[in-house]
Write a protein that holds these residues in place. Structure first.
Motif, PDB file in Angstrom:
ATOM      1  N   ARG A   1       0.807  -1.320  -0.128  1.00  0.00           N
ATOM      2  CA  ARG A   1       0.000  -0.018  -0.177  1.00  0.00           C
ATOM      3  C   ARG A   1       0.880   1.207  -0.030  1.00  0.00           C
ATOM      4  N   ASN A   2       2.187   1.108   0.230  1.00  0.00           N
ATOM      5  CA  ASN A   2       3.001   2.344   0.658  1.00  0.00           C
ATOM      6  C   ASN A   2       4.280   2.239  -0.181  1.00  0.00           C
ATOM      7  N   THR A   3       4.227   1.625  -1.411  1.00  0.00           N
ATOM      8  CA  THR A   3       5.299   1.588  -2.220  1.00  0.00           C
ATOM      9  C   THR A   3       4.975   2.191  -3.535  1.00  0.00           C
ATOM     10  N   THR A   4       5.813   2.508  -4.538  1.00  0.00           N
ATOM     11  CA  THR A   4       5.619   3.072  -5.869  1.00  0.00           C
ATOM     12  C   THR A   4       5.819   1.887  -6.808  1.00  0.00           C
ATOM     13  N   PHE A   5       5.308   2.150  -7.880  1.00  0.00           N
ATOM     14  CA  PHE A   5       5.131   1.099  -8.979  1.00  0.00           C
ATOM     15  C   PHE A   5       5.401   1.826 -10.241  1.00  0.00           C
ATOM     16  N   ILE A   6       6.243   0.726 -11.058  1.00  0.00           N
ATOM     17  CA  ILE A   6       6.750   1.188 -12.328  1.00  0.00           C
ATOM     18  C   ILE A   6       5.590   1.614 -13.265  1.00  0.00           C
ATOM     19  N   SER A   7       5.869   2.595 -13.945  1.00  0.00           N
ATOM     20  CA  SER A   7       4.847   3.241 -15.130  1.00  0.00           C
ATOM     21  C   SER A   7       3.638   4.208 -14.215  1.00  0.00           C
ATOM     22  N   CYS A   8       3.768   4.402 -13.020  1.00  0.00           N
ATOM     23  CA  CYS A   8       2.680   5.240 -12.275  1.00  0.00           C
ATOM     24  C   CYS A   8       3.186   6.379 -11.897  1.00  0.00           C
ATOM     25  N   GLY A   9       4.053   6.880 -12.706  1.00  0.00           N
ATOM     26  CA  GLY A   9       4.611   8.505 -12.678  1.00  0.00           C
ATOM     27  C   GLY A   9       5.556   8.504 -11.557  1.00  0.00           C
ATOM     28  N   ALA A  10       5.797  10.032 -11.322  1.00  0.00           N
ATOM     29  CA  ALA A  10       6.845  10.542 -10.767  1.00  0.00           C
ATOM     30  C   ALA A  10       6.646  10.066  -9.133  1.00  0.00           C
ATOM     31  N   ALA A  11       7.668   9.627  -8.430  1.00  0.00           N
ATOM     32  CA  ALA A  11       7.266   9.090  -7.083  1.00  0.00           C
ATOM     33  C   ALA A  11       8.023   9.883  -6.109  1.00  0.00           C
ATOM     34  N   ILE A  12       7.028  10.169  -5.216  1.00  0.00           N
ATOM     35  CA  ILE A  12       7.263  11.181  -4.286  1.00  0.00           C
ATOM     36  C   ILE A  12       7.635  10.412  -2.795  1.00  0.00           C
TER      37      ILE A  12
ATOM     38  N   ILE B   1       0.848  21.754  -7.190  1.00  0.00           N
ATOM     39  CA  ILE B   1       1.433  22.226  -8.707  1.00  0.00           C
ATOM     40  C   ILE B   1       1.426  20.973  -9.433  1.00  0.00           C
ATOM     41  N   PHE B   2       1.531  19.714  -8.978  1.00  0.00           N
ATOM     42  CA  PHE B   2       1.424  18.589  -9.981  1.00  0.00           C
ATOM     43  C   PHE B   2      -0.069  18.457 -10.476  1.00  0.00           C
TER      44      PHE B   2
ATOM     45  N   ALA C   1       7.518   5.798 -18.904  1.00  0.00           N
ATOM     46  CA  ALA C   1       6.514   6.612 -18.621  1.00  0.00           C
ATOM     47  C   ALA C   1       7.046   7.433 -17.462  1.00  0.00           C
ATOM     48  N   ASP C   2       7.721   6.889 -16.528  1.00  0.00           N
ATOM     49  CA  ASP C   2       8.187   7.586 -15.389  1.00  0.00           C
ATOM     50  C   ASP C   2       9.086   8.655 -15.525  1.00  0.00           C
ATOM     51  N   VAL C   3      10.093   8.513 -16.425  1.00  0.00           N
ATOM     52  CA  VAL C   3      10.977   9.311 -16.845  1.00  0.00           C
ATOM     53  C   VAL C   3      10.398  10.708 -17.373  1.00  0.00           C
ATOM     54  N   TYR C   4       9.498  10.562 -18.227  1.00  0.00           N
ATOM     55  CA  TYR C   4       8.591  11.527 -18.715  1.00  0.00           C
ATOM     56  C   TYR C   4       7.720  12.360 -17.844  1.00  0.00           C
ATOM     57  N   ALA C   5       7.197  11.533 -16.732  1.00  0.00           N
ATOM     58  CA  ALA C   5       6.223  11.889 -15.712  1.00  0.00           C
ATOM     59  C   ALA C   5       7.361  12.795 -14.774  1.00  0.00           C
ATOM     60  N   LEU C   6       8.457  12.417 -14.639  1.00  0.00           N
ATOM     61  CA  LEU C   6       9.363  13.187 -13.836  1.00  0.00           C
ATOM     62  C   LEU C   6       9.643  14.709 -14.319  1.00  0.00           C
ATOM     63  N   TYR C   7       9.962  14.561 -15.864  1.00  0.00           N
ATOM     64  CA  TYR C   7      10.269  15.692 -16.489  1.00  0.00           C
ATOM     65  C   TYR C   7       9.035  16.695 -16.450  1.00  0.00           C
ATOM     66  N   GLN C   8       7.714  16.193 -16.563  1.00  0.00           N
ATOM     67  CA  GLN C   8       6.640  16.989 -16.281  1.00  0.00           C
ATOM     68  C   GLN C   8       6.617  17.494 -15.014  1.00  0.00           C
ATOM     69  N   ALA C   9       6.741  16.800 -13.707  1.00  0.00           N
ATOM     70  CA  ALA C   9       6.935  17.114 -12.434  1.00  0.00           C
ATOM     71  C   ALA C   9       7.898  18.289 -12.324  1.00  0.00           C
ATOM     72  N   CYS C  10       9.157  18.249 -12.778  1.00  0.00           N
ATOM     73  CA  CYS C  10      10.059  19.140 -12.885  1.00  0.00           C
ATOM     74  C   CYS C  10       9.509  20.641 -13.498  1.00  0.00           C
ATOM     75  N   MET C  11       9.048  20.360 -14.604  1.00  0.00           N
ATOM     76  CA  MET C  11       8.407  21.656 -15.379  1.00  0.00           C
ATOM     77  C   MET C  11       7.151  22.279 -14.465  1.00  0.00           C
ATOM     78  N   ALA C  12       6.393  21.532 -13.647  1.00  0.00           N
ATOM     79  CA  ALA C  12       5.460  22.094 -13.121  1.00  0.00           C
ATOM     80  C   ALA C  12       6.176  22.755 -11.775  1.00  0.00           C
ATOM     81  N   PHE C  13       7.258  22.338 -11.283  1.00  0.00           N
ATOM     82  CA  PHE C  13       7.893  22.876 -10.187  1.00  0.00           C
ATOM     83  C   PHE C  13       8.724  24.134 -10.236  1.00  0.00           C
ATOM     84  N   CYS C  14       9.180  24.081 -11.558  1.00  0.00           N
ATOM     85  CA  CYS C  14       9.648  25.385 -12.072  1.00  0.00           C
ATOM     86  C   CYS C  14       8.911  26.611 -12.485  1.00  0.00           C
ATOM     87  N   LYS C  15       7.518  26.137 -13.056  1.00  0.00           N
ATOM     88  CA  LYS C  15       6.768  27.314 -13.226  1.00  0.00           C
ATOM     89  C   LYS C  15       6.231  27.932 -11.855  1.00  0.00           C
TER      90      LYS C  15
END
Length: 458
Positions: free
Chosen positions: A352-363, A389-390, A444-458
């Motif tokens: 319940r408290n772990t991250t999964f491949i292809s499910c986006g940026a992991a916080i 922001i995400f 999918a996760d690499v690109y999701a992190l890029y989107q996360a970084c873009m959102a953070f920068c904005k």
């Protein structure tokens, strides 16, 4: 409004155009990865890309102004990319993204070369947390620099070109391996036996001359002297390491995944670098490629050094701002990987408290071990800020821990940045087979992190 939380698989949600964008972004990442196997390689690559994107060298004595784009390479292994915005840095602080570009590897010992039984070897000392048995019987490449007398530097990279030779650490054959097989996995390979074979052709004595005692070693030294101008003693003034040879490869019939050396943590370094290149933001942005994370972030190029404070103070001084105020109003993403859920080893995770491949940026709100020791633990307010922001920008994200309680643990650079009074949280990519010679991630996760970084920068 949905009252229940449901983790989303990016590939299930993506349409054809989005899928094409994800795969295209992954190609740029693979190229970056292939050119950046060590922190020195990554610094060279980052400098080249920064200059292509209009960045110029940074000086601590320079007075920066809005619109400036600067890069600073600290001792060839630690990179700062700076993009100055229009907002008041005293009130708004700096948006910082930090990823590390060192990865587990095999460093050469100071006196590494020896010959035994007709083979010449280089002795190594492993760097970072590895499973030693994974580094035997695979092709290895040699990367790094050697300093010659007088300050002359020789860069070495052997084993990456298809026409290059590779290097190799032997393992015992199973027919004679009963004693080894009876040992615990962590003891099966002795660290002192991680010796890489580098040659087997002896030098031939001229007629009338006595045959040399270490003829293979002598022959190798002659080759090195001819090509690089070096002698054996120059190895004492070198930074050379063995890394897995070969390029990043797509995995699966659908090519949805990537196997490569060094995903940890270049899979986060590339998205943050791309974000600072691509984002037009009113904020002042800083992206950092850190060194020494795998061994505690010490030294002149690690995140425990004062360099990041010096950069922030230079930015503050440029606008006559109080550097303390700038730090306290700054925000940071510690972009580092986390352990993705692996069904083959389900017992070490709490599902319940772990991250999964292809499910986006992991916080990761916190890392550490046992009772959260050795961690930054992001506060609720900053977690809420990141979530908002995400969500605003449609970023696919998930939250999880590194593993089940008391099973193990690990840390990132987040605590060192938080120690400066800067709100910090870990946001990265889930990885399978972390710290193995070849790790596995999802495009999918690499690109999701890029989107996360873009959102953070904005």
């Amino acid at each position: 409004m949905d009252l229940k939380y449901t983790r989303k698989n990016v590939y299930k949600e993506a349409d054809g155009k989005q899928l094409e964008t994800i795969y295209e972004f992954a190609e740029g990442y693979k190229e970056f990865l292939d050119n950046s196997k060590t922190e020195r390689d990554a610094a060279i690559t980052a400098k080249k890309l920064a200059e292509e994107n209009g960045f110029k060298p940074f000086s601590f004595s320079e007075k920066l102004k809005a619109g400036d784009k600067r890069y600073f390479i600290n001792r060839h292994k630690n990179v700062f990319l700076i993009k100055v915005g229009t907002e008041d840095v005293a009130k708004c602080g700096v948006r910082i993204m930090v990823a590390h570009v060192d990865s587990p590897r095999l460093d050469l010992k100071p006196n590494p070369m020896f010959e035994d039984s007709g083979l010449c070897y280089l002795k190594t000392h492993y760097y970072g947390g590895i499973k030693k048995y994974q580094w035997t019987a695979i092709p290895l490449a040699l990367h790094g620099v050697v300093m010659l007398p007088g300050g002359e530097k020789r860069e070495i990279c052997v084993g990456e070109d298809e026409n290059d030779p590779v290097f190799y650490i032997t393992d015992i054959l199973p027919h004679l391996g009963a004693e080894q097989a009876a040992k615990p996995l962590s003891k099966a390979i002795d660290g002192e036996n991680l010796n890489a074979v580098i040659g087997g052709l002896p030098s031939v004595a001229a007629e009338g001359e006595e045959e040399e005692k270490e003829a293979v070693k002598s022959a190798i030294l002659k080759l090195l002297n001819q090509k690089y101008g070096m002698t054996e003693v120059d190895l004492q003034c070198s930074e050379l390491c063995f890394v897995p040879a070969g390029k990043a490869r797509d995995v699966g019939f659908d090519k949805a995944l990537i196997s490569a050396y060094g995903h940890d943590d270049k899979v986060c370094a590339y998205p943050e670098m791309r974000a600072i290149f691509d984002c037009n933001s009113p904020h002042t942005l800083v992206a950092v490629f850190a060194d020494k994370e795998e061994v505690g972030s010490d030294g002149t190029t690690g995140m425990q050094s004062k360099v990041i404070s010096d950069v922030i103070e230079t930015i503050a001084a440029s606008f006559k701002a109080n550097p303390i105020e700038v730090r306290y109003n700054s925000k940071c993403i510690s972009a580092d990987v986390t352990a993705g859920y692996d069904p083959a080893y389900a017992s070490v995770f709490e599902k319940r408290n772990t991250t999964f491949i292809s499910c986006g940026a992991a916080i990761s709100k916190y890392t550490g071990a046992r009772g959260k020791s050795g961690t930054n633990d992001a506060d609720a307010e900053f977690m809420g800020f990141i979530r908002d922001i995400f969500e605003r920008d449609g970023v696919y994200w998930q939250v999880g821990e590194l593993g089940a309680i008391d099973v193990g643990g690990g840390g990132t650079v987040a605590k060192f940045i938080a120690n400066l009074g800067i709100d910090t949280v870990d946001v990265g990519v889930p990885v399978l087979s972390m710290h193995a010679p070849y790790e596995l991630i999802s495009k999918a996760d690499v690109y999701a992190l890029y989107q996360a970084c873009m959102a953070f920068c904005k």
